[in-house]
Design a protein around this motif. Structure first.
Motif, PDB file in Angstrom:
ATOM      1  N   ASP A 247      22.400  22.801  -9.481  1.00 27.06           N
ATOM      2  CA  ASP A 247      21.306  23.742  -9.200  1.00 27.06           C
ATOM      3  C   ASP A 247      20.276  23.105  -8.267  1.00 27.06           C
ATOM      4  OD1 ASP A 247      22.350  25.702 -11.063  1.00 27.06           O
ATOM      5  OD2 ASP A 247      21.584  24.379 -12.645  1.00 27.06           O
ATOM      6  N   LEU A 248      19.927  21.859  -8.540  1.00 31.29           N
ATOM      7  CA  LEU A 248      18.963  21.156  -7.695  1.00 31.29           C
ATOM      8  C   LEU A 248      19.502  20.968  -6.284  1.00 31.29           C
ATOM      9  CD1 LEU A 248      17.764  18.517 -10.290  1.00 31.29           C
ATOM     10  CD2 LEU A 248      16.541  20.576  -9.557  1.00 31.29           C
ATOM     11  N   ALA A 249      20.794  20.670  -6.173  1.00 25.66           N
ATOM     12  CA  ALA A 249      21.402  20.497  -4.850  1.00 25.66           C
ATOM     13  C   ALA A 249      21.381  21.807  -4.066  1.00 25.66           C
ATOM     14  CB  ALA A 249      22.838  19.986  -4.999  1.00 25.66           C
ATOM     15  N   ILE A 250      21.618  22.913  -4.736  1.00 23.25           N
ATOM     16  CA  ILE A 250      21.580  24.221  -4.069  1.00 23.25           C
ATOM     17  C   ILE A 250      20.160  24.534  -3.622  1.00 23.25           C
ATOM     18  CG2 ILE A 250      21.807  26.714  -4.467  1.00 23.25           C
ATOM     19  CD1 ILE A 250      24.309  25.959  -6.201  1.00 23.25           C
ATOM     20  N   TRP A 251      19.173  24.303  -4.490  1.00 21.30           N
ATOM     21  CA  TRP A 251      17.783  24.539  -4.101  1.00 21.30           C
ATOM     22  C   TRP A 251      17.423  23.692  -2.880  1.00 21.30           C
ATOM     23  CZ3 TRP A 251      14.011  20.787  -3.903  1.00 21.30           C
ATOM     24  CH2 TRP A 251      12.762  21.253  -3.490  1.00 21.30           C
ATOM     25  N   GLN A 252      17.763  22.408  -2.938  1.00 17.61           N
ATOM     26  CA  GLN A 252      17.402  21.511  -1.843  1.00 17.61           C
ATOM     27  C   GLN A 252      18.068  21.948  -0.541  1.00 17.61           C
ATOM     28  OE1 GLN A 252      19.105  18.903  -0.016  1.00 17.61           O
ATOM     29  NE2 GLN A 252      17.185  18.255   0.912  1.00 17.61           N
ATOM     30  N   LEU A 253      19.325  22.359  -0.622  1.00 21.70           N
ATOM     31  CA  LEU A 253      20.045  22.798   0.576  1.00 21.70           C
ATOM     32  C   LEU A 253      19.426  24.063   1.160  1.00 21.70           C
ATOM     33  CD1 LEU A 253      22.514  22.495   2.480  1.00 21.70           C
ATOM     34  CD2 LEU A 253      23.752  23.964   0.864  1.00 21.70           C
ATOM     35  N   LEU A 254      19.173  25.045   0.324  1.00 23.21           N
ATOM     36  CA  LEU A 254      18.680  26.328   0.820  1.00 23.21           C
ATOM     37  C   LEU A 254      17.197  26.320   1.169  1.00 23.21           C
ATOM     38  CD1 LEU A 254      21.449  27.377  -0.172  1.00 23.21           C
ATOM     39  CD2 LEU A 254      20.252  29.394  -1.003  1.00 23.21           C
ATOM     40  N   ARG A 255      16.397  25.579   0.446  1.00 26.92           N
ATOM     41  CA  ARG A 255      14.951  25.695   0.599  1.00 26.92           C
ATOM     42  C   ARG A 255      14.257  24.475   1.198  1.00 26.92           C
ATOM     43  NH1 ARG A 255      16.662  30.189  -0.365  1.00 26.92           N
ATOM     44  NH2 ARG A 255      16.054  31.482  -2.130  1.00 26.92           N
ATOM     45  N   ASP A 256      14.978  23.353   1.342  1.00 29.63           N
ATOM     46  CA  ASP A 256      14.265  22.148   1.753  1.00 29.63           C
ATOM     47  C   ASP A 256      15.054  21.267   2.720  1.00 29.63           C
ATOM     48  OD1 ASP A 256      11.748  20.812   1.372  1.00 29.63           O
ATOM     49  OD2 ASP A 256      12.799  19.244   0.273  1.00 29.63           O
ATOM     50  N   THR A 257      16.070  21.806   3.355  1.00 31.45           N
ATOM     51  CA  THR A 257      16.886  21.009   4.267  1.00 31.45           C
ATOM     52  C   THR A 257      16.621  21.341   5.726  1.00 31.45           C
ATOM     53  OG1 THR A 257      18.660  20.630   2.690  1.00 31.45           O
ATOM     54  CG2 THR A 257      19.264  20.501   5.007  1.00 31.45           C
ATOM     55  N   PHE A 258      16.617  22.600   6.057  1.00 34.96           N
ATOM     56  CA  PHE A 258      16.595  23.010   7.452  1.00 34.96           C
ATOM     57  C   PHE A 258      15.173  23.242   7.946  1.00 34.96           C
ATOM     58  CE2 PHE A 258      20.684  24.265   5.671  1.00 34.96           C
ATOM     59  CZ  PHE A 258      21.513  23.511   6.490  1.00 34.96           C
ATOM     60  N   SER A 259      14.894  22.768   9.149  1.00 39.99           N
ATOM     61  CA  SER A 259      13.541  22.855   9.696  1.00 39.99           C
ATOM     62  C   SER A 259      13.125  24.292   9.977  1.00 39.99           C
ATOM     63  CB  SER A 259      13.430  22.014  10.966  1.00 39.99           C
ATOM     64  OG  SER A 259      14.370  22.457  11.925  1.00 39.99           O
ATOM     65  N   ASP A 260      14.073  25.171  10.235  1.00 42.58           N
ATOM     66  CA  ASP A 260      13.761  26.582  10.466  1.00 42.58           C
ATOM     67  C   ASP A 260      14.071  27.363   9.190  1.00 42.58           C
ATOM     68  OD1 ASP A 260      13.524  29.239  11.294  1.00 42.58           O
ATOM     69  OD2 ASP A 260      14.164  28.757  13.324  1.00 42.58           O
ATOM     70  N   ALA A 261      13.129  27.323   8.267  1.00 44.44           N
ATOM     71  CA  ALA A 261      13.340  27.918   6.949  1.00 44.44           C
ATOM     72  C   ALA A 261      13.629  29.412   7.023  1.00 44.44           C
ATOM     73  CB  ALA A 261      12.121  27.665   6.064  1.00 44.44           C
ATOM     74  N   GLU A 262      12.989  30.106   7.937  1.00 43.05           N
ATOM     75  CA  GLU A 262      13.186  31.554   8.038  1.00 43.05           C
ATOM     76  C   GLU A 262      14.614  31.892   8.457  1.00 43.05           C
ATOM     77  OE1 GLU A 262      12.152  35.013   6.906  1.00 43.05           O
ATOM     78  OE2 GLU A 262      10.737  33.362   6.796  1.00 43.05           O
TER      79      GLU A 262
ATOM     80  N   ILE B 270      19.865  31.003  -7.815  1.00 43.29           N
ATOM     81  CA  ILE B 270      19.764  29.622  -8.303  1.00 43.29           C
ATOM     82  C   ILE B 270      18.587  28.910  -7.636  1.00 43.29           C
ATOM     83  CG2 ILE B 270      20.918  27.373  -8.307  1.00 43.29           C
ATOM     84  CD1 ILE B 270      23.601  29.056  -8.504  1.00 43.29           C
ATOM     85  N   ALA B 271      18.484  29.019  -6.324  1.00 43.57           N
ATOM     86  CA  ALA B 271      17.387  28.362  -5.599  1.00 43.57           C
ATOM     87  C   ALA B 271      16.037  28.893  -6.059  1.00 43.57           C
ATOM     88  CB  ALA B 271      17.563  28.554  -4.098  1.00 43.57           C
ATOM     89  N   ASP B 272      15.943  30.190  -6.278  1.00 44.19           N
ATOM     90  CA  ASP B 272      14.681  30.775  -6.743  1.00 44.19           C
ATOM     91  C   ASP B 272      14.321  30.288  -8.139  1.00 44.19           C
ATOM     92  OD1 ASP B 272      14.495  32.125  -4.346  1.00 44.19           O
ATOM     93  OD2 ASP B 272      15.185  34.055  -5.176  1.00 44.19           O
TER      94      ASP B 272
END
Length: 120
Positions: free
Chosen positions: A68-83, A98-100
């Motif tokens: 779950d933490l890996a999914i959150w980090q990938l979706l919400r905290d990895t890419f510089s263009d979050a949008e 899961i990320a939410d």
């Protein structure tokens, strides 16, 4: 398995859009293609790889896990263009749930609100 998928996605991003070197039109075009096409495909593969569950808020079982933490980090905290990353993930309802769920945890929300600003 989820952590390995996450690593695969990050490596694919690094190959598609080299992280070093000057910005150029070619690099911008590669980044556009990554967000518009490749990232969504990778995330759909990750979502299909998750085991079946009665509870979409967790990747594995019914309690928080490293997955779950890996999914959150990938979706919400990895890419510089979050949008654009969110747009690419829009069809991945379970990954987003899961990320939410992780983002709503008081410890995570508190860290995000108070973490120091760094170059990386």
């Amino acid at each position: 398995m989820v952590v390995e998928h996450s690593r695969d996605i990050k490596e694919a991003f690094g190959r598609a859009v080299p992280p070093f070197g000057p910005e150029s039109e070619e690099k911008a075009a590669k980044r556009d293609a990554w967000y518009a096409e490749a990232l969504g495909d990778w995330l759909q593969r990750l979502e299909r790889a998750l085991p079946p569950s009665d509870n979409d808020a967790y990747a594995v079982g019914a309690v928080l896990s490293l997955a779950d933490l890996a999914i959150w980090q990938l979706l919400r905290d990895t890419f510089s263009d979050a949008e654009r990353a969110r747009k690419a993930a829009a069809s991945c309802t379970r990954l987003n749930a899961i990320a939410d769920q992780v983002a709503a945890m008081p410890a995570v929300a508190g860290w995000l609100a108070n973490r120091p600003q760094t170059m990386m």
